[in-house]
Write a protein that holds these residues in place. Structure first.
Motif, PDB file in Angstrom:
ATOM      1  N   GLN A 176       0.865  -1.108   0.077  1.00  0.00           N
ATOM      2  CA  GLN A 176      -0.131  -0.001  -0.139  1.00  0.00           C
ATOM      3  C   GLN A 176       0.728   1.229  -0.076  1.00  0.00           C
ATOM      4  O   GLN A 176       0.605   2.203  -0.781  1.00  0.00           O
ATOM      5  N   GLY A 181      -0.828   4.343  -1.090  1.00  0.00           N
ATOM      6  CA  GLY A 181      -2.065   4.200  -0.156  1.00  0.00           C
ATOM      7  C   GLY A 181      -2.468   5.010   1.030  1.00  0.00           C
ATOM      8  O   GLY A 181      -3.252   5.052   1.946  1.00  0.00           O
ATOM      9  N   ASN A 182      -1.250   5.874   1.519  1.00  0.00           N
ATOM     10  CA  ASN A 182      -1.186   6.472   2.874  1.00  0.00           C
ATOM     11  C   ASN A 182      -0.999   7.977   2.644  1.00  0.00           C
ATOM     12  O   ASN A 182      -0.509   8.601   3.569  1.00  0.00           O
ATOM     13  N   LYS A 183      -1.384   8.495   1.412  1.00  0.00           N
ATOM     14  CA  LYS A 183      -0.787   9.855   1.286  1.00  0.00           C
ATOM     15  C   LYS A 183      -1.794  10.779   1.655  1.00  0.00           C
ATOM     16  O   LYS A 183      -1.412  12.040   2.101  1.00  0.00           O
ATOM     17  N   ASP A 184      -3.001  10.526   2.179  1.00  0.00           N
ATOM     18  CA  ASP A 184      -3.699  11.501   3.159  1.00  0.00           C
ATOM     19  C   ASP A 184      -4.705  10.634   3.876  1.00  0.00           C
ATOM     20  O   ASP A 184      -4.827   9.527   3.851  1.00  0.00           O
ATOM     21  N   LYS A 186      -7.906  10.202   4.334  1.00  0.00           N
ATOM     22  CA  LYS A 186      -9.133   9.628   3.540  1.00  0.00           C
ATOM     23  C   LYS A 186      -8.511   8.220   2.935  1.00  0.00           C
ATOM     24  O   LYS A 186      -9.239   7.467   2.986  1.00  0.00           O
ATOM     25  N   THR A 187      -7.521   8.620   2.231  1.00  0.00           N
ATOM     26  CA  THR A 187      -6.818   7.171   1.592  1.00  0.00           C
ATOM     27  C   THR A 187      -6.277   6.175   2.310  1.00  0.00           C
ATOM     28  O   THR A 187      -6.533   5.028   2.514  1.00  0.00           O
ATOM     29  N   SER A 188      -5.895   6.801   3.565  1.00  0.00           N
ATOM     30  CA  SER A 188      -5.378   5.895   4.801  1.00  0.00           C
ATOM     31  C   SER A 188      -6.340   5.080   5.302  1.00  0.00           C
ATOM     32  O   SER A 188      -6.061   3.736   5.595  1.00  0.00           O
ATOM     33  N   ARG A 190      -9.333   4.402   3.855  1.00  0.00           N
ATOM     34  CA  ARG A 190      -9.914   3.315   2.957  1.00  0.00           C
ATOM     35  C   ARG A 190      -8.722   2.207   2.873  1.00  0.00           C
ATOM     36  O   ARG A 190      -9.106   0.922   2.575  1.00  0.00           O
ATOM     37  N   SER A 191      -7.327   2.526   2.724  1.00  0.00           N
ATOM     38  CA  SER A 191      -6.273   1.264   2.761  1.00  0.00           C
ATOM     39  C   SER A 191      -6.552   0.347   3.880  1.00  0.00           C
ATOM     40  O   SER A 191      -6.266  -0.745   3.511  1.00  0.00           O
TER      41      SER A 191
END
Length: 257
Positions: A176, A181-184, A186-188, A190-191
């Motif tokens: 990820q 997959g951990n850029k922000d 929300k994405t974190s 979801r990941s």
């Protein structure tokens, strides 16, 4: 490998008889819980720290970091006992906040401190056992105490699966991160959800594969593990008995007094 497991295999007390360590830990833990004494718990905490760090060779920094986790939990849990919000100041302390006081009584403060020290002493007993005794040795002792075989097998399988799931989760986390997959936040989130669902599916798949592998090796309902035999030393037994008798005498004396 889990950090606790690494420290266990490197401990200088690893080859001490597992029955001795198990008996010492459980009896000392029992006296801590029964006595609820600040003095006894403080002494037990110091003795266990000396044995684990001094005799076992566990790095002091690692031991403190391990003890910091339950310490933080205990402090946060004990705040409900020590800290009160009232219009009337109590005899322990009182901090004025508007028309109210953040206050507490001497009895509640002493009770909270005694609770924290007792719990830390009990945790140090369990850390002494887990940081100096391998899982196979602990299960050998439990088997000698006639613990049900199904319980021992479940312990062994769960212990094994901790490493399997950690390895799988670590690989998924690296994948990820490689794909941002951990850029922000929300994405974190979801990941993390996808990793959890994927980990659950992988767990079912690995459990089925493991059972097939056990069946192909003539699994008959019992998992057999090679055990190392470390005979007990009379001097160590005498020290344990003397120490536990001192704790027993203090517990009885405090109960009578």
């Amino acid at each position: 490998m889990i950090a606790v497991d690494k420290l266990c295999y490197r401990s200088k007390l690893r080859y001490v008889n597992a029955g001795e360590k198990f008996t010492y830990s459980m009896l000392t833990l029992l006296f801590c819980i029964v006595s609820r004494s600040f003095v006894l718990s403080g002494a037990v905490l110091m003795v266990n720290t000396t044995l684990t760090v001094g005799k076992g060779g566990i790095p002091l920094r690692r031991y403190i970091s391990l003890m910091a986790v339950p310490s933080a939990f205990l402090i946060l849990s004990t705040l409900a006992i020590i800290v009160n919000i009232s219009k009337i100041p109590l005899d322990g302390y009182a901090l004025p906040v508007g028309t109210f006081f953040i206050t507490g009584s001497k009895a509640s403060v002493l009770f909270g401190l005694r609770l924290i020290v007792t719990a830390l002493a009990a945790v140090s007993c369990l850390y002494f056992l887990s940081l100096n005794t391998t899982m196979t040795d602990i299960m050998s002792v439990l088997g000698g105490l006639r613990c049900p075989k199904i319980v021992l097998e479940l312990m062994l399988l769960i212990y094994r699966y901790i490493f399997v799931l950690m390895e799988t989760a670590s690989a998924m986390l690296v994948s990820q991160k490689a794909r941002l997959g951990n850029k922000d936040l929300k994405t974190s989130l979801r990941s993390f959800g996808r990793m959890g669902s994927g980990l659950l599916i992988r767990a079912f798949q690995r459990s089925g594969t493991l059972y097939d592998a056990m069946e192909s090796r003539c699994y008959d309902g019992r998992i057999r593990v090679l055990e190392e035999q470390h005979p007990a030393k009379p001097s160590e037994i005498a020290l344990i008995i003397s120490y536990e008798l001192v704790l027993l005498a203090y517990t009885v004396w405090r109960g009578v007094a």
